[in-house]
Write a protein that holds these residues in place. Structure first.
Motif, PDB file in Angstrom:
ATOM      1  N   VAL A  96      34.779  33.859  42.252  1.00 47.94           N
ATOM      2  CA  VAL A  96      34.788  35.449  41.662  1.00 47.94           C
ATOM      3  C   VAL A  96      34.397  36.555  43.387  1.00 47.94           C
ATOM      4  N   VAL A  99      38.206  35.716  43.459  1.00 47.34           N
ATOM      5  CA  VAL A  99      39.494  36.423  43.137  1.00 47.34           C
ATOM      6  C   VAL A  99      39.121  37.968  43.466  1.00 47.34           C
ATOM      7  N   VAL A 100      38.003  38.518  44.002  1.00 43.93           N
ATOM      8  CA  VAL A 100      38.263  40.256  44.195  1.00 43.93           C
ATOM      9  C   VAL A 100      38.849  40.799  45.914  1.00 43.93           C
ATOM     10  N   GLU A 103      44.708  41.404  44.808  1.00 41.98           N
ATOM     11  CA  GLU A 103      43.914  42.389  43.616  1.00 41.98           C
ATOM     12  C   GLU A 103      45.592  41.490  42.342  1.00 41.98           C
ATOM     13  N   ARG A 106      43.080  39.398  40.146  1.00 42.11           N
ATOM     14  CA  ARG A 106      42.196  39.862  39.921  1.00 42.11           C
ATOM     15  C   ARG A 106      42.786  40.716  38.603  1.00 42.11           C
ATOM     16  N   THR A 107      44.012  41.605  38.800  1.00 39.58           N
ATOM     17  CA  THR A 107      44.487  41.516  37.543  1.00 39.58           C
ATOM     18  C   THR A 107      44.738  40.964  36.315  1.00 39.58           C
ATOM     19  N   ILE A 192      33.813  42.381  37.562  1.00 41.64           N
ATOM     20  CA  ILE A 192      34.933  41.899  38.243  1.00 41.64           C
ATOM     21  C   ILE A 192      36.162  42.963  38.801  1.00 41.64           C
ATOM     22  N   GLU A 193      35.967  43.274  37.723  1.00 38.38           N
ATOM     23  CA  GLU A 193      36.878  44.703  38.215  1.00 38.38           C
ATOM     24  C   GLU A 193      36.436  45.768  39.134  1.00 38.38           C
ATOM     25  N   GLY A 195      34.563  44.586  41.130  1.00 42.92           N
ATOM     26  CA  GLY A 195      34.543  43.720  42.384  1.00 42.92           C
ATOM     27  C   GLY A 195      33.252  43.679  42.774  1.00 42.92           C
TER      28      GLY A 195
END
Length: 220
Positions: A96, A99-100, A103, A106-107, A192-193, A195
């Motif tokens: 994570v 990933v953050v 962008e 993450r999407t 996660i969305e 961040g």
């Protein structure tokens, strides 16, 4: 449950996959003694492919063979849950964190997680523990895969079946927690969305401890 037995190799592989799935889903619980004849009759095959499957499962640590008595399904070892949760926490949190910072990644991950969540919700009322434990494992695997580290991905894949077994065991113990697991997964997706890596780290630890009946701080 019958399988085509056109050759010993395919029959052995199918016997292996079938027995392993029965163990992972808890249909063959830890501590149970199983005979080659029982499985051969259940699958409508000869004992030879079952014997080969048992040997393979013994090498992998799922069974322990006793000549002339059968095969013992090895129970979940003391401390195994804590160790697996600890390993999963490290890998998922690291993924994570990666990933953050991307962008696009993450999407794409959020789209995959929400699709998986819809599948989980469809299983709440009508799915089996085996089906839900597979969807649960897939949810967490999506997070790790999105991190883009093939070594961590391969390592996490090796935990999948033991993770599924632990989850299936927990669901057999408390079937009502399926809805709580879905809610936890939705929260993890939201973090996660946003961040929020630290929030995710705390939430996923609480989630895993609760699902597997560990006390807070169960992660070593």
């Amino acid at each position: 449950m019958s399988i085509p037995a056109s050759n010993s190799t395919s029959a052995s592989e199918q016997a292996y996959l079938t027995v392993k799935e029965l163990i992972v889903t808890g249909e063959l619980p830890g501590g149970e003694l199983v005979s080659e004849g029982d499985i051969a009759g259940r699958m409508d095959v000869s004992r030879t492919p079952v014997r080969e499957a048992f040997l393979r499962l013994q090498v992998e640590g799922w069974m322990r063979l006793y000549p002339k008595r059968g095969a013992l399904v090895v129970p979940i070892a003391p401390g195994e849950a804590e160790h697996i949760v600890s390993a999963r926490w490290i890998v998922e949190t690291a993924s994570v964190r990666t990933v953050v910072r991307d962008e696009r990644a993450r999407t794409e991950l959020l789209a995959d997680l929400r699709s998986n969540l819809e599948h989980q919700r469809s299983l709440v009322e009508t799915g089996t523990a085996a089906e839900f434990s597979a969807a649960d494992a897939d949810f967490h695997r999506l997070i790790v895969r999105a991190g883009g580290n093939p070594l961590l991905d391969e390592f996490y894949t090796g935990l999948r079946e033991r993770q599924r077994r632990m989850t299936a065991h927990s669901l057999i113990r408390d079937p009502g927690q399926i809805s709580r697991i879905v809610d936890d997964h939705a929260e993890l997706s939201d973090l996660i969305e946003a961040g929020d890596v630290d929030g995710f780290a705390d939430a996923v630890e609480r989630h895993m401890n609760r699902v597997h009946g560990l006390t807070e701080g169960g992660r070593k």
